[in-house]
Write an enzyme that holds these catalytic residues in place. Structure first.
Site: not given
Ligand SMILES: Cc1cc2nc3c(=O)[nH]c(=O)nc-3n(C[C@H](O)[C@H](O)[C@H](O)COP(=O)(O)OP(=O)(O)OC[C@H]3O[C@@H](n4cnc5c(N)ncnc54)[C@H](O)[C@@H]3O)c2cc1C
Length: 385
Positions: A368
């Protein structure tokens, strides 16, 4: 005038949630974590108890309570099992709140009612393999053909998708406009042909919850399932951001619950464990550590309540919600790690629950909106340019 105490009604609700969590959820928590599966009997009990409809109007079959009550329930459930917390949270804050806020009256009757009266479970499909923090790079499309939309795309990490009945899914209805203006939200029944839910994704924590990838291949959805009706076209990004703003209050409450649950276990253990002829709890180092941790938990709880009350009053709450989630998730991680330390080797052993709390805590800094995204929201409100 500021009052930091709960009124009698909320105190009574808190005690009811606590009793349910202790008696019905806690005994199943270890097993759900080990088996990596949510207990379907518990799901049914939670539905019957009204836990999936707390902040929604009785006119739609909800409990007619408020966000503060929902926050209290989230803390109590997560205090004994964070997987139960997130199962409730995604259904409530992300799926149902979106329908409640943006759905037409007809959609609320058809889709919200069974979700909040305890008949059905919802999930929220926003994240894609290539679009996490950067929601705007979403690729899932919904093409309008006659009086239908045809959805194609891949979603990942969709919590509850293993057993949810209703999928709120986000797709581009206008690719040229981009996600910010060209994304829409759709109400989709899980049995619609073309939907495939993967097996649950093996995880570090909240292993009792269901979380999977969902693929949509030529999924035909009636045009009337566009959330908000015709006026909802292109509103998907706004709907998703609003849902996440509110959802963060629930995750903050989940974090407070995880931290409070872990410290309660550590206190119980340290009052009994004897080394050097004294209980671990009698060492001043232990007492100071516990005092620091409880202070931080209380601070996180108050920030969470502030965000909840602001939402209940109809005031701006998105920055409060981001601050509460940032703070509470950091506290949950610091406290659970500290609690493992306070139990020594037994803290690291699966037999004691603090290692589960530590594994469960990590996700609160990620989903989230990551902590980095929270800092973007907060700094964005500070007039720094
Ligand atoms: C157990 C679990 C449950 C979930 N449930 C849902 C759900 O029900 N529905 C849904 O839609 N999603 C869900 N998610 C997805 C979750 O919201 C995302 O994993 C989260 O938003 C981060 O996206 P990502 O994993 O692609 O990481 P990325 O966006 O690839 O980020 C990787 C890292 O880079 C950092 N980063 C990215 N952009 C920047 C920036 N501009 N500046 C600085 N740092 C940055 C991030 O903070 C992070 O540390 C879930 C995820 C998990 C693991």
């Amino acid at each position: 005038m500021i009052d930091f105490t709960l009124d009698a009604e909320h105190q009574e609700l808190k005690e009811m949630y606590q009793k349910f969590a202790e008696e019905r959820v806690k005994p199943l928590a270890r097993d759900m974590d080990e088996k990596e599966e949510f207990d379907k009997g518990l799901l049914k009990e939670m539905q019957e108890m009204g836990l999936f409809g707390i902040p929604f109007s009785e006119n739609y079959g909800g409990q007619g309570s408020d966000i503060l009550s929902y926050v209290l329930a989230m803390e109590e459930m997560s205090k004994v099992d964070a997987s139960t917390g997130i199962t409730m949270s995604v259904h409530t804050s992300l799926c149902c709140s979106s329908i409640n806020e943006f759905g037409t009256e007809e959609q609320k009757q058809e889709w919200l009612r069974p979700l909040v009266d305890g008949s059905k479970i919802g999930c929220f499909g926003l994240t894609e393999p290539g679009a996490g923090s950067d929601v705007a790079s979403a690729r899932t499309v919904a093409e309008k053909v006659g009086d239908e939309y045809i959805i194609n795309g891949e979603k990942i990490f969709t919590t509850n998708s293993g057993f949810a009945d209703t999928f709120l899914v986000f797709a581009l209805t206008n690719k040229e406009a981009g996600a910010a203006k060209g994304m829409s939200a759709f109400l989709v029944d899980r049995n619609t042909p073309g939907i495939t839910v993967s097996p649950d994704i093996p995880r570090m924590g909240i292993r009792g919850a269901s979380n999977a990838g969902v693929s949509y291949v030529d999924v035909h959805v009636p045009a009337k399932n566009l959330l908000g009706g015709e006026a909802g076209e292109g509103k998907g990004f706004k709907i998703a951001m609003k849902a996440l703003d509110g959802g963060r209050i629930g995750i903050a409450a989940q974090s407070v619950g995880i931290a409070q649950g872990a410290i309660n276990e550590a206190i119980k253990y340290d009052k009994e464990r004897v080394q050097f002829g004294k209980t671990i709890a009698s060492f001043q180092n232990t007492q100071f550590k516990l005092a620091e941790m409880q202070t931080k938990i209380d601070a996180a709880r108050l920030m969470t309540w502030r965000a909840a009350v602001a939402k209940d009053k109809g005031e701006a709450y998105n920055v409060y919600a981001a601050m509460a989630k940032l703070m509470a998730s950091e506290v949950a991680n610091e406290v659970t790690r500290g609690c493992v330390q306070l139990l020594g080797g037994y803290g690291y052993a699966r037999e004691y629950t603090v290692e589960r709390y530590m594994r469960d805590a990590k996700i609160t800094e990620i989903y989230e909106g990551t902590s980095e995204v929270m800092k973007m929201v907060i700094s964005g409100s500070m007039n720094l340019k």
